[in-house]
Design a protein around this motif. Sequence first.
Motif, mmCIF file in Angstrom:
data_model
loop_
_atom_site.group_PDB
_atom_site.id
_atom_site.type_symbol
_atom_site.label_atom_id
_atom_site.label_comp_id
_atom_site.label_asym_id
_atom_site.label_seq_id
_atom_site.Cartn_x
_atom_site.Cartn_y
_atom_site.Cartn_z
ATOM 1 N N LYS A 501 -1.541 59.944 36.112
ATOM 2 C CA LYS A 501 -0.319 60.232 36.863
ATOM 3 C C LYS A 501 0.714 59.124 36.675
ATOM 4 N N LEU A 502 0.241 57.876 36.744
ATOM 5 C CA LEU A 502 1.180 56.768 36.600
ATOM 6 C C LEU A 502 1.734 56.694 35.179
ATOM 7 N N ILE A 503 0.889 56.907 34.192
ATOM 8 C CA ILE A 503 1.348 56.874 32.799
ATOM 9 C C ILE A 503 2.411 57.934 32.553
ATOM 10 N N SER A 504 2.248 59.087 33.188
ATOM 11 C CA SER A 504 3.218 60.176 33.000
ATOM 12 C C SER A 504 4.602 59.815 33.540
ATOM 13 N N LEU A 505 4.666 58.831 34.437
ATOM 14 C CA LEU A 505 5.956 58.379 34.970
ATOM 15 C C LEU A 505 6.682 57.443 34.000
ATOM 16 N N LYS A 506 5.970 56.975 32.976
ATOM 17 C CA LYS A 506 6.510 56.099 31.934
ATOM 18 C C LYS A 506 7.182 54.840 32.509
ATOM 19 N N PRO A 507 6.446 54.080 33.316
ATOM 20 C CA PRO A 507 7.032 52.833 33.834
ATOM 21 C C PRO A 507 7.177 51.809 32.713
ATOM 22 N N LEU A 508 8.251 51.047 32.750
ATOM 23 C CA LEU A 508 8.515 50.043 31.717
ATOM 24 C C LEU A 508 8.802 48.690 32.347
ATOM 25 N N GLY A 509 8.374 47.629 31.683
ATOM 26 C CA GLY A 509 8.643 46.282 32.131
ATOM 27 C C GLY A 509 10.053 45.836 31.791
ATOM 28 N N PRO A 510 10.393 44.584 32.076
ATOM 29 C CA PRO A 510 11.756 44.083 31.850
ATOM 30 C C PRO A 510 12.207 44.176 30.398
ATOM 31 N N LYS A 511 11.257 44.110 29.452
ATOM 32 C CA LYS A 511 11.591 44.202 28.027
ATOM 33 C C LYS A 511 11.193 45.558 27.455
ATOM 34 N N LYS A 512 11.175 46.562 28.347
ATOM 35 C CA LYS A 512 10.842 47.942 27.980
ATOM 36 C C LYS A 512 9.391 48.087 27.511
ATOM 37 N N GLU A 513 8.521 47.209 28.001
ATOM 38 C CA GLU A 513 7.118 47.298 27.628
ATOM 39 C C GLU A 513 6.424 48.405 28.407
ATOM 40 N N THR A 514 5.554 49.143 27.727
ATOM 41 C CA THR A 514 4.708 50.103 28.417
ATOM 42 C C THR A 514 3.496 49.367 28.986
ATOM 43 N N LEU A 515 2.680 50.088 29.743
ATOM 44 C CA LEU A 515 1.447 49.488 30.256
ATOM 45 C C LEU A 515 0.546 49.032 29.115
ATOM 46 N N LEU A 516 0.579 49.739 27.979
ATOM 47 C CA LEU A 516 -0.246 49.353 26.839
ATOM 48 C C LEU A 516 0.254 48.045 26.232
ATOM 49 N N HIS A 517 1.561 47.910 26.096
ATOM 50 C CA HIS A 517 2.109 46.635 25.625
ATOM 51 C C HIS A 517 1.626 45.485 26.515
ATOM 52 N N LEU A 518 1.745 45.687 27.817
ATOM 53 C CA LEU A 518 1.380 44.628 28.758
ATOM 54 C C LEU A 518 -0.109 44.320 28.713
ATOM 55 N N ALA A 519 -0.929 45.368 28.557
ATOM 56 C CA ALA A 519 -2.378 45.167 28.517
ATOM 57 C C ALA A 519 -2.816 44.392 27.284
ATOM 58 N N LEU A 520 -2.019 44.432 26.215
ATOM 59 C CA LEU A 520 -2.367 43.748 24.970
ATOM 60 C C LEU A 520 -1.735 42.370 24.843
#
Length: 656
Positions: A501-520
């Motif tokens: 559900k959260l992934i479907s909302l496509k949240p992005l960090g300050p540099k447009k990072e996805t959760l996958l970017h942040l996790a890596l």
Amino acid sequence: MLKIIKGCTTDNTMTPSELYACMKEIWHFVDQNNLWRTKARLKPLDKKTRTKILSLKFHDKTPFFLACKKGFVHFVNYFLDECDVDIEQRSVYEVAEDRSKHMVTPLWCAAVANHVDVVKSLIQHGADVNGMSDTQSTPVRSACYMSNIDIVKLLVENRADIHKPNINGGTCLINSVQSVELCTFLIEHGAKVNAQDNSGNLALHYAIREGRLETVQLLVERKSDVSLKNEIGDDALQTASLRGFEDIVEYLIVKNNPDKDMIVRAYELMGANYVDEKHDIPKGLSFWREALRLRRQFASSVTEKSLLVNKSANPAYENTIEFIDENDLNVVAQNPDAIYMQALLIRERILGPTHKDTTFGLMYRGAVYADTHRYQRCIDIWTYVLVIRHTHYKPITQETVFIHLLAITRLFWEVWLEEQVLPISSRTSIQFADVYKVLTIAADQIENGIRLMPDSSDSNFVQYMEFFHTVLLLFLHVTNLLCALDLKDDEKFIFRKLVHKLISLKPLGPKKETLLHLALCKESSTVDHEQCSNLPNLPIVKILIECGINVNATDLYGNTALHVLAESMQNDTVAGVGNSDLSGIATYLLDHGAHVDACNHKLKVAYVELIKQGCPVAVFDYLSLKCLAAAAIRKHQLTFSDADIPRNLKPFIEMH
């Protein structure tokens, strides 16, 4: 012919480096209180050059500012009279008492440093007596904070504004509560005793918090409003009782004769303070007994306690119910844990669940349980606080993020890591329900944060995004923990459903990072300078991809997940994860559709960056004819129209 004296020339053609070198010499002469050598260095120079030299800074201070700070009035007079120095030139002043740094004027500096002669000289030379610091604090206000009475009097005699507050609304009177003499002087010169700061506090609130009975008496006698409440609802009596100042409480009761309910509550709160903060249980119990006695004495004027007490069982309080009468209190008095729970219950009943003293007491008690390895009790209490904050406060605030969500996330991981070295029979297993509740709160914070995201032009946008970024990281760390736990099938289902559900909302960090970017990202293991769980790792990458995250999404700089992973490989180990593990993550990403030849904005190709870090990538196993065609179009800068290529292929081409 130039006349040179250790790098100082007599003309106006000195280079910037020569000017700076000369200033450093002068700075050190001032520091050593050597006026003779200072004059010898500057005498050959014209005033314009002297002025230019003395406008430069060393260690964030000009030589003139340093002279004011040290109280060298002879330097001050020389620089002003013979060198045309700017009397308002600002430098950095560090307040020794609290180590805070401020950009201030020389007069501000001299006033805080309590150099009367320097202040007199500066005033005589025309300094602005109301020249403010970077926090809008005037010299007189800051002198009040330091209790520099002679300086305050001198400034007031020269028309200093004692009414001007700083950026937080703090006034001269608020800054002076430690000194009855200073408060008296200010009031006699027109200071307003009922002026409030930005949080609604009077000088009276501050005097009470510091336990200054004589100042409290002065302010009350000068008509300070004892009934005025600050933004969290504390009047004078409640403030005193929350701090456990019995003498101030008794003075306020005698002086103002408040209603009987207020008196009873004051003794109940004092009891809670003595139990929970002063660690004096006998004294705390005596205050509670006095409150019960007053209830009997004022029976016709106070609300019956049985009607006030919440009789619903609450796991955070171990299902404890607040005592009603003397018999109940005698039973409670036999159990120290029950006594502490009573202190928390009393605060919540009187102050409400959102009052800072309520939540502070809960957080403190939880920390005590954690320190004694009673982790489940801490989890129960801290989760309760988090639910309260989440329910009553708008999303993405410091109150919710840094104080509570971060605290409980780190607690979960500390408990889990500690218990991995224990025999299974000795472990207190972390409960899925507890962790999942925290994950749902983090997810709600993110969802509401997306909905209420301010426009990028909003002045609060940057801070908002910092908080939002923190919540995204904490969501990942809680998710990471759930990946590590041995979950039942039904638990796995609702957990994955929430992540999807959260992934479907496509949240992005300050540099447009996805959760996958942040996790890596290797930096993600640390949140607000605090180590949480180890990232990156394969389980969290798997859960994000299995729940539908776009493995080829790009951030603000065109980086895909593979680019971020390559950056995390730059060290032999990342947060305890070896490169062999990171290579396994790379393989998993490629097997699930990551484009091996994706190119970022700096024209760095993903597989090239991975190979540079020693990651064995079978490039041709993952290259397709489609990828080669896209790379050829980009390489040869071929142009195309909408009629040539379907619109949904354009992002794919731009990635290569």
